[in-house]
Design a protein around this motif. Structure first.
Motif, PDB file in Angstrom:
ATOM      1  N   UNK A   3     -43.388  23.204  56.687  1.00  0.00           N
ATOM      2  CA  UNK A   3     -42.587  24.407  56.499  1.00  0.00           C
ATOM      3  C   UNK A   3     -43.495  25.635  56.504  1.00  0.00           C
ATOM      4  N   UNK A   4     -43.102  26.653  57.240  1.00  0.00           N
ATOM      5  CA  UNK A   4     -43.894  27.887  57.301  1.00  0.00           C
ATOM      6  C   UNK A   4     -43.835  28.593  55.953  1.00  0.00           C
ATOM      7  N   UNK A   5     -44.953  29.182  55.551  1.00  0.00           N
ATOM      8  CA  UNK A   5     -45.031  29.897  54.272  1.00  0.00           C
ATOM      9  C   UNK A   5     -44.329  31.239  54.412  1.00  0.00           C
ATOM     10  N   UNK A   6     -43.394  31.508  53.475  1.00  0.00           N
ATOM     11  CA  UNK A   6     -42.690  32.786  53.452  1.00  0.00           C
ATOM     12  C   UNK A   6     -43.642  33.865  52.935  1.00  0.00           C
ATOM     13  N   UNK A   7     -43.648  35.025  53.586  1.00  0.00           N
ATOM     14  CA  UNK A   7     -44.494  36.127  53.149  1.00  0.00           C
ATOM     15  C   UNK A   7     -43.767  37.437  53.349  1.00  0.00           C
ATOM     16  N   UNK A 115     -36.129  47.286  49.129  1.00  0.00           N
ATOM     17  CA  UNK A 115     -35.985  48.045  50.368  1.00  0.00           C
ATOM     18  C   UNK A 115     -35.273  49.375  50.144  1.00  0.00           C
ATOM     19  N   UNK A 116     -34.308  49.363  49.217  1.00  0.00           N
ATOM     20  CA  UNK A 116     -33.518  50.561  48.940  1.00  0.00           C
ATOM     21  C   UNK A 116     -33.277  50.675  47.449  1.00  0.00           C
ATOM     22  N   UNK A 117     -33.121  51.908  46.988  1.00  0.00           N
ATOM     23  CA  UNK A 117     -32.675  52.162  45.616  1.00  0.00           C
ATOM     24  C   UNK A 117     -31.429  53.029  45.727  1.00  0.00           C
ATOM     25  N   UNK A 118     -30.328  52.378  45.997  1.00  0.00           N
ATOM     26  CA  UNK A 118     -29.057  53.066  46.195  1.00  0.00           C
ATOM     27  C   UNK A 118     -28.061  52.630  45.140  1.00  0.00           C
ATOM     28  N   UNK A 119     -27.073  53.483  44.909  1.00  0.00           N
ATOM     29  CA  UNK A 119     -26.019  53.185  43.932  1.00  0.00           C
ATOM     30  C   UNK A 119     -26.594  52.863  42.554  1.00  0.00           C
ATOM     31  N   UNK A 120     -27.662  53.572  42.194  1.00  0.00           N
ATOM     32  CA  UNK A 120     -28.318  53.446  40.891  1.00  0.00           C
ATOM     33  C   UNK A 120     -28.856  52.039  40.624  1.00  0.00           C
ATOM     34  N   UNK A 121     -29.202  51.285  41.682  1.00  0.00           N
ATOM     35  CA  UNK A 121     -29.811  49.968  41.513  1.00  0.00           C
ATOM     36  C   UNK A 121     -30.687  49.661  42.723  1.00  0.00           C
ATOM     37  N   UNK A 122     -31.145  48.431  42.836  1.00  0.00           N
ATOM     38  CA  UNK A 122     -32.076  48.043  43.898  1.00  0.00           C
ATOM     39  C   UNK A 122     -31.424  47.070  44.863  1.00  0.00           C
ATOM     40  N   UNK A 123     -31.903  47.118  46.105  1.00  0.00           N
ATOM     41  CA  UNK A 123     -31.543  46.132  47.115  1.00  0.00           C
ATOM     42  C   UNK A 123     -32.841  45.698  47.789  1.00  0.00           C
ATOM     43  N   UNK A 124     -32.991  44.383  48.012  1.00  0.00           N
ATOM     44  CA  UNK A 124     -34.222  43.934  48.635  1.00  0.00           C
ATOM     45  C   UNK A 124     -34.299  42.437  48.818  1.00  0.00           C
ATOM     46  N   UNK A 125     -35.540  41.948  48.856  1.00  0.00           N
ATOM     47  CA  UNK A 125     -35.850  40.554  49.137  1.00  0.00           C
ATOM     48  C   UNK A 125     -36.863  40.050  48.118  1.00  0.00           C
ATOM     49  N   UNK A 126     -36.715  38.797  47.733  1.00  0.00           N
ATOM     50  CA  UNK A 126     -37.673  38.171  46.823  1.00  0.00           C
ATOM     51  C   UNK A 126     -38.006  36.779  47.351  1.00  0.00           C
ATOM     52  N   UNK A 127     -39.265  36.410  47.227  1.00  0.00           N
ATOM     53  CA  UNK A 127     -39.713  35.066  47.590  1.00  0.00           C
ATOM     54  C   UNK A 127     -40.196  34.379  46.326  1.00  0.00           C
ATOM     55  N   UNK A 128     -39.642  33.196  46.065  1.00  0.00           N
ATOM     56  CA  UNK A 128     -40.129  32.358  44.971  1.00  0.00           C
ATOM     57  C   UNK A 128     -41.243  31.504  45.545  1.00  0.00           C
ATOM     58  N   UNK A 129     -42.468  31.772  45.124  1.00  0.00           N
ATOM     59  CA  UNK A 129     -43.650  31.148  45.699  1.00  0.00           C
ATOM     60  C   UNK A 129     -43.630  29.626  45.582  1.00  0.00           C
ATOM     61  N   UNK A 130     -43.260  29.105  44.431  1.00  0.00           N
ATOM     62  CA  UNK A 130     -43.341  27.669  44.202  1.00  0.00           C
ATOM     63  C   UNK A 130     -42.387  26.876  45.092  1.00  0.00           C
ATOM     64  N   UNK A 132     -41.050  28.292  47.910  1.00  0.00           N
ATOM     65  CA  UNK A 132     -41.151  28.923  49.229  1.00  0.00           C
ATOM     66  C   UNK A 132     -39.770  29.314  49.770  1.00  0.00           C
ATOM     67  N   UNK A 133     -38.895  29.766  48.870  1.00  0.00           N
ATOM     68  CA  UNK A 133     -37.559  30.189  49.272  1.00  0.00           C
ATOM     69  C   UNK A 133     -37.445  31.701  49.186  1.00  0.00           C
ATOM     70  N   UNK A 134     -36.741  32.232  50.171  1.00  0.00           N
ATOM     71  CA  UNK A 134     -36.550  33.673  50.262  1.00  0.00           C
ATOM     72  C   UNK A 134     -35.093  34.000  49.945  1.00  0.00           C
ATOM     73  N   UNK A 135     -34.880  34.989  49.094  1.00  0.00           N
ATOM     74  CA  UNK A 135     -33.540  35.396  48.677  1.00  0.00           C
ATOM     75  C   UNK A 135     -33.378  36.897  48.867  1.00  0.00           C
ATOM     76  N   UNK A 136     -32.181  37.318  49.199  1.00  0.00           N
ATOM     77  CA  UNK A 136     -31.843  38.738  49.219  1.00  0.00           C
ATOM     78  C   UNK A 136     -31.065  39.061  47.958  1.00  0.00           C
ATOM     79  N   UNK A 137     -31.263  40.256  47.427  1.00  0.00           N
ATOM     80  CA  UNK A 137     -30.501  40.681  46.255  1.00  0.00           C
ATOM     81  C   UNK A 137     -29.940  42.080  46.498  1.00  0.00           C
ATOM     82  N   UNK A 138     -28.825  42.369  45.857  1.00  0.00           N
ATOM     83  CA  UNK A 138     -28.157  43.666  46.048  1.00  0.00           C
ATOM     84  C   UNK A 138     -28.119  44.487  44.770  1.00  0.00           C
TER      85      UNK A 138
END
Length: 154
Positions: A3-7, A115-130, A132-138
């Motif tokens: 599996x390719x390492x998420x970065x 990636x963004x700080x809109x609507x008084x909160x954050x939107x972006x991406x997080x990678x859990x290293x252990x 190796x899963x990538x998640x988006x959050x709003x």
């Protein structure tokens, strides 16, 4: 096939290293690529405030809403800064860029790109290293939920 390492490669990647869990809250260190020193946090709310302070310091990603201030007036020049000269460019030029991809927490490690700080909160991406899963959050709360679920599954 391995599996390719998420970065994440971005100007505002923050590495969250979770060192321990006390009373249901996480304690650890924040690392960013513009300092050799870590920033300690004592709980999730402290972590979020420290990260938000860094984003304000870097002015990246920019807030879509300004903090309301009643006693202080902002300088007109500061409000209409040169859009071609970003604060984060000055920070990067002054301190250089360090590698945070090699940092690890004893209980868990997360690489966060807001990636963004809109609507008084954050939107972006997080990678859990252990995992190796990538998640988006709003939202910042969504980020906390991802961290909590990932830590629970460890």
């Amino acid at each position: 096939m391995s599996e390719a390492k998420q970065m994440l490669f971005a100007r505002n990647v923050i590495c969250i290293c979770i060192e321990k869990k006390e009373s249901g809250d996480y304690i650890g260190l924040l690392w960013h690529q513009y300092s050799d020193d870590s920033i300690e946090f004592n709980g999730v709310s402290d972590m979020l405030m420290l990260m938000d302070d860094l984003y304000d310091e870097w002015d990246f990603p920019q807030r879509s809403l300004e903090k309301r201030e009643f006693n202080k007036t902002r300088d007109h020049e500061e409000m209409n800064g040169d859009p071609d000269n970003l604060v984060i460019d000055k920070v990067q030029a002054a301190s250089g860029v360090k590698n945070v991809q090699n940092k690890r927490g004893s209980l868990g490690t997360f690489f966060v790109q807001v990636k963004f700080r809109q609507n008084a909160t954050w939107q972006g991406t997080v990678i859990h290293e252990e995992s190796n899963k990538k998640f988006d959050f709003t939202s910042a709360m969504g980020l906390v939920e991802i961290i909590d679920k990932s830590m629970s599954s460890n």
